[in-house]
Design an enzyme around this catalytic site. Structure first.
Site, PDB file in Angstrom:
ATOM      1  N   GLU A  94       0.826  -1.206   0.000  1.00 34.68           N
ATOM      2  CA  GLU A  94       0.000   0.000   0.000  1.00 34.68           C
ATOM      3  C   GLU A  94       0.862   1.259   0.000  1.00 34.68           C
ATOM      4  OE1 GLU A  94      -3.163   0.187  -1.204  1.00 34.68           O
ATOM      5  OE2 GLU A  94      -3.557  -1.320   0.327  1.00 34.68           O
ATOM      6  N   ASP A 150       3.104   2.205  -4.901  1.00 36.85           N
ATOM      7  CA  ASP A 150       3.093   2.163  -6.367  1.00 36.85           C
ATOM      8  C   ASP A 150       3.760   3.402  -6.953  1.00 36.85           C
ATOM      9  OD1 ASP A 150       0.923   3.646  -5.413  1.00 36.85           O
ATOM     10  OD2 ASP A 150      -0.446   3.028  -7.009  1.00 36.85           O
ATOM     11  N   SER A 160     -25.656   7.411 -15.821  1.00 35.47           N
ATOM     12  CA  SER A 160     -25.223   6.375 -14.888  1.00 35.47           C
ATOM     13  C   SER A 160     -26.379   5.943 -14.006  1.00 35.47           C
ATOM     14  CB  SER A 160     -24.075   6.893 -14.009  1.00 35.47           C
ATOM     15  OG  SER A 160     -23.790   5.985 -12.961  1.00 35.47           O
ATOM     16  N   GLY A 194     -16.798   4.793  -3.352  1.00 33.48           N
ATOM     17  CA  GLY A 194     -16.183   5.432  -2.196  1.00 33.48           C
ATOM     18  C   GLY A 194     -15.636   4.477  -1.172  1.00 33.48           C
ATOM     19  N   GLY A 209     -12.791   2.615  -1.552  1.00 37.78           N
ATOM     20  CA  GLY A 209     -11.374   2.319  -1.732  1.00 37.78           C
ATOM     21  C   GLY A 209     -11.128   1.045  -2.513  1.00 37.78           C
ATOM     22  N   SER A 247     -13.420   1.918  -7.783  1.00 32.19           N
ATOM     23  CA  SER A 247     -14.540   2.089  -8.705  1.00 32.19           C
ATOM     24  C   SER A 247     -14.165   3.040  -9.836  1.00 32.19           C
ATOM     25  CB  SER A 247     -15.767   2.612  -7.950  1.00 32.19           C
ATOM     26  OG  SER A 247     -15.476   3.838  -7.296  1.00 32.19           O
ATOM     27  N   ASP A 260      -4.121   0.486  -9.693  1.00 34.84           N
ATOM     28  CA  ASP A 260      -5.535   0.192  -9.914  1.00 34.84           C
ATOM     29  C   ASP A 260      -5.826  -0.097 -11.386  1.00 34.84           C
ATOM     30  OD1 ASP A 260      -5.636   0.795  -7.255  1.00 34.84           O
ATOM     31  OD2 ASP A 260      -6.675   2.709  -7.505  1.00 34.84           O
ATOM     32  N   TYR A 311      -3.584  12.675   0.342  1.00 38.34           N
ATOM     33  CA  TYR A 311      -2.847  11.708  -0.479  1.00 38.34           C
ATOM     34  C   TYR A 311      -1.720  12.422  -1.237  1.00 38.34           C
ATOM     35  CZ  TYR A 311      -2.302   7.934  -3.977  1.00 38.34           C
ATOM     36  OH  TYR A 311      -1.814   6.952  -4.795  1.00 38.34           O
TER      37      TYR A 311
END
Length: 439
Positions: free
Chosen positions: A45, A48, A79, A140, A142, A145, A201, A253
């Protein structure tokens, strides 16, 4: 309280549903349907973007897009998870432009593909899509999506571009082509959606292997399957969606990523992973941290005490997480001397536990909900547990005995209720396949 499980819907039901949604929105049948999976990361985690190796697996939960090409450069989408129609021309898409929310992922991908040279410039000016989206990837949580949507759209644009140009090779047909599509999706997320994520991802969504955890070396994004047969060992990987909002665009982040970049620059290496100059080991980790702390005191480095105090724990997490990934790979290597019994799995559990402590205490990306989920799962008998994903909300994972899945889930749900937290939701992760064309 009773544990709530994320709803599961058969793929064909999703195909039919997104086709019906498309027809209701645009008045005709879509040309094709594509899908891409969410993901959960077993280990690795926040490494990357530092060139580390990550070990994700694709989830059975997928995002589906029904599409038909246009020739006027317009992208318009609806959507099942949002209200209204979103519309933009590719000429209107640019960093800092008006596309926001989920639609920024839709239009960001063709923009990035055009800027990466994956679509001919003239063709890109005219290519557009009518789109309908539906998904079972929890939003939402994690569980990526956003990347699932990006990668499904990338396949759709790839096919549409090839359909209009017979000389253009279909990128999705090769591993290298999928790697290039993943890179474009990363650029879309970074520059158009405004989230400074790495590349894990998108890589797992486009290159997943059914039944396998994937090892991805983020220095060159090469991939290799790893035989970590959780189900075959009578175990399960329980995903705990804490329902704490998961946000990566609030600056937290990005601040950590920038600090790692500062450290990389100070160390004079291409990536933080390269500081190991070989396989990450505990012994080398000790020396690296000692060298960094001594160097931080060197006036020529222009590293203030405050900067050193901020960066040191981030480095300790990044480098120690790289060591944990290496230890996991060694554990499940065919040449491993560890017996293929509970010993191997208990060691994996300890690696998960240690990863969470590092993310909580050094990288400081956990939150009360994640800590409660991990602690409750451990107390209920999980071999190991940790937060997964970017943090600040989202999900945790727990390695549990197959017969204890419900027991652990109930224990976590009760712990949340006792602390008056929003009830969590649960799903069991099973390594699934990559983005694909459905119809």
């Amino acid at each position: 309280m009773s544990a709530a499980w994320s709803p599961e819907r058969p793929d064909q039901e999703l195909v039919n549903g997104v086709t019906d949604l498309f027809h209701a929105a645009w008045g005709f049948t879509p040309d094709a349907v594509f899908s891409a999976p969410g993901r959960v990361n077993l280990l690795g985690e926040h490494v990357d973007y530092s060139g580390g190796t990550v070990m994700p697996l694709a989830l059975p939960q997928r995002t589906f897009v029904a599409v038909s090409p246009r020739t006027d450069g317009v992208y318009q989408a609806v959507s099942a998870q949002a209200e209204g129609v979103q519309r933009a021309t590719l000429a209107e898409v640019a960093p800092g432009a008006t596309a926001t929310g989920w639609f920024s992922y839709v239009v960001g991908v063709p923009w990035a593909m055009a800027h990466e040279g994956l679509i001919d410039e003239d063709a890109a000016a005219h290519l557009g899509l009518d789109v309908a989206v539906d998904s079972t990837v929890p939003l939402g949580a994690g569980l990526s999506s956003s990347a699932a949507l990006e990668c499904a759209i990338a396949l759709a644009v790839d096919h549409a571009a090839s359909a209009t140009d017979p000389t253009r090779a279909l990128l999705a047909a090769t591993s290298e082509g999928r790697r290039r599509l993943a890179a474009a999706c990363v650029r879309a997320e970074n520059e158009i959606a405004g989230a400074s994520t790495g590349g894990m991802d998108q890589s797992i969504a486009l290159q997943a292997r059914e039944g396998s955890v994937l090892s991805i070396d983020c220095r060159d994004f090469s991939v290799a399957p790893v035989d970590i047969d959780v189900a075959g060992a009578g175990l399960a990987l329980l995903v705990i969606d804490t329902n704490a909002p998961h946000r990566l665009v609030d600056g937290q982040y990005a601040q950590r990523r920038a600090a790692c970049e500062d450290a990389r620059s100070t160390l004079g290496v291409t990536t933080l992973r390269d500081a190991f100059d070989g396989a990450p080991t505990s012994e080398r980790l000790t020396h690296l941290l000692a060298d960094w702390e001594r160097g931080a005191q060197d006036p020529s480095r222009n590293t203030s005490p405050a900067q050193a105090a901020r960066i040191t724990p981030l480095l300790r997490h990044a480098w120690s997480e790289m060591v944990r990934v290496q230890q996991c790979q060694d554990l499940f290597d065919d040449r491993s001397t560890v017996p293929r019994d509970g010993t191997r799995w208990s060691r994996l559990g300890r690696l998960l536990n240690d990863s969470h402590l590092s993310l909580r205490d050094d990288y400081r990306v956990s939150c009360p909900e994640l800590d409660v989920a991990v602690s409750a799962a451990q107390k209920a008998g999980a071999l190991g547990a940790r937060m997964t994903g970017g943090g600040f909300g989202g999900s945790a994972i727990a390695l549990v005995h197959g017969d204890d899945v419900s027991v652990v889930a109930e224990a976590v749900a009760e712990a949340f209720e006792a602390r008056h937290l929003t009830a969590p939701a649960f799903l069991v992760a099973a390594p699934s396949g990559p983005a694909r064309r459905e119809t």
